[in-house]
Design a protein around this motif. Sequence first.
Motif, PDB file in Angstrom:
ATOM      1  N   TRP A 393       0.819  -1.212   0.000  1.00  0.00           N
ATOM      2  CA  TRP A 393       0.000   0.000   0.000  1.00  0.00           C
ATOM      3  C   TRP A 393       0.855   1.266   0.000  1.00  0.00           C
ATOM      4  O   TRP A 393       0.547   2.249  -0.684  1.00  0.00           O
ATOM      5  N   HIS A 396       2.665   1.578  -3.366  1.00  0.00           N
ATOM      6  CA  HIS A 396       1.682   1.928  -4.404  1.00  0.00           C
ATOM      7  C   HIS A 396       1.412   3.424  -4.397  1.00  0.00           C
ATOM      8  O   HIS A 396       1.377   4.081  -5.446  1.00  0.00           O
ATOM      9  N   LYS A 397       1.240   4.006  -3.246  1.00  0.00           N
ATOM     10  CA  LYS A 397       0.991   5.443  -3.124  1.00  0.00           C
ATOM     11  C   LYS A 397       2.205   6.230  -3.631  1.00  0.00           C
ATOM     12  O   LYS A 397       2.053   7.221  -4.371  1.00  0.00           O
TER      13      LYS A 397
END
Length: 533
Positions: A393, A396-397
């Motif tokens: 996560w 990904h950001k």
Amino acid sequence: YLAATNNHTIKEAFDIAKVVVKETSKMGQKESEKFLLLPKDKNHDVKIFSSVTKGDLVDHTLLLPPHNLPSLSPQFVGRNQEMQTTIKFGRDARTRIVTITGKLGIGKAETATAVCRYMLQRKHFPDGMVMLDMVGSKSEWTIFSQIAQVMGLNVEVKNSIKDNKTVLKSLEKRNILVIFTRIDEALSRHPEWRKGLARIIVSLLQTCPYIKLLTTSCVPVCNLLALPTQILERTVNLKPLNDKDTVSLLLKISRPIQALELTSNDTLTSAQLLPLLHDHPIIKDICRGHPGTVCTVAKHLKHHLLDGVVQLMSLNRPCEKILPQNLNPSEMSFESFWKVLSSTGVTIASDFCLHLNQHFTSTTHASRGLSSYDLQEIIGRITTSSAGEIEFWKAHKWWRIWYLPFHDTVKRILHLWDAVDPTKIHGVWLTKQTFNHYLQQRAPGTFALRLSANYAGDLSLAYVSEAGEVIHLLLEAQPEGFQLHLRDVIDVYENLEDFVHSFTSLRWVYPALEKKKAFTRAASHEKKHSFHP
């Protein structure tokens, strides 16, 4: 002559010599017909040493200058042109530092060793050579101790300034070559050595006018250590080996390649198999001219066939396997990128760095990848644990918000990003504080550009004002060009060349290259105004 003394006729000895020369030297193919021991109209079928009385051999080998050079590895092939360029620079009276640059594992240290061995035999540096592996050094101050030991100086060095000055005094009139290998790797492990190493190099070159340095590093040493501009450094960049040398290296260090590994016809000769090996994926897709990779392939060949090694190493380098050359990063989702790294929500930082660099060079077509310092800066922003793990996560950001804009900017300025002599666009690891350190002793108008670590896709400019102050500005990457906010004025420049030439406060690209030589632009790109903040 050796063949002739072994009771061969002149013709037989000449034929033997031609074969040897042609096999060991490209020059031999052109020169082999020119040498004649006897005139053409004389009898060459004679043994001129047949009546020589046999006796004991006497060693007339000339004594070599003192040195600690290692033996040249059997893994070394090619590099004739790069060697000659390095030797030429090394013999230039004005040049004080010659740096062999290139990617990790490309063969910089071996090329340096080959160059030094060549010059040692010819006594280009009659007072000796000292080679120091900086990664193996316990501290930067051990340099003087090692130099004194190799040169046979009767000086006991105890890491004091007085001892170091004594060594320098002893070397003052000596014509020697000092070789520092893997400087960049040493500094990545010991950043605190940077200032001390710079002081040592400057003191060596200033006190000892006949000493020269040969270094190996991914980047020029003057840039890496912020050395004074009057020290002239020349660089020789090592590119991947050609296919012929790659095949030659593989055949030298691996087990014999069997015919059935390349074709179903097992009656082909070695000469007939060579073209098949040249075109095999192991050369074209896996090795790709990288000596370090060739050595890895040779290790795997002990236990696998050629196709098995291709499959094995393709799995270990999935990004290179699945990324077409014209791929835009926005066309590849982060999910796809992550899938080749991990089947879970976590991966380790080292794997992430490896595949990120492969993605970066494959999709931008950059010859210069992200440096180890750039990757450390990036990893520091997305790791989530002390164990160096990266979670899906968070990465990904980061990919969406920072990497894609950064990637697009590099593609827009690729010709400047790839330039390393001097570096025109620095990586994201450099901070304001680092730029202040690099520029504070430079002349007004000296400037440097880097990709911003905090503002995705933007560029940071640092330059020395007329007052000697280091000024920092931000160039925002916009679809129409690069935008500069200056007081109440906003200017947009189609490309960086336009900006650099319009900004009259910029004169010298760090460390000391005229901007008109580093940043060229077409006449159609000239702007109608300039400003002087």
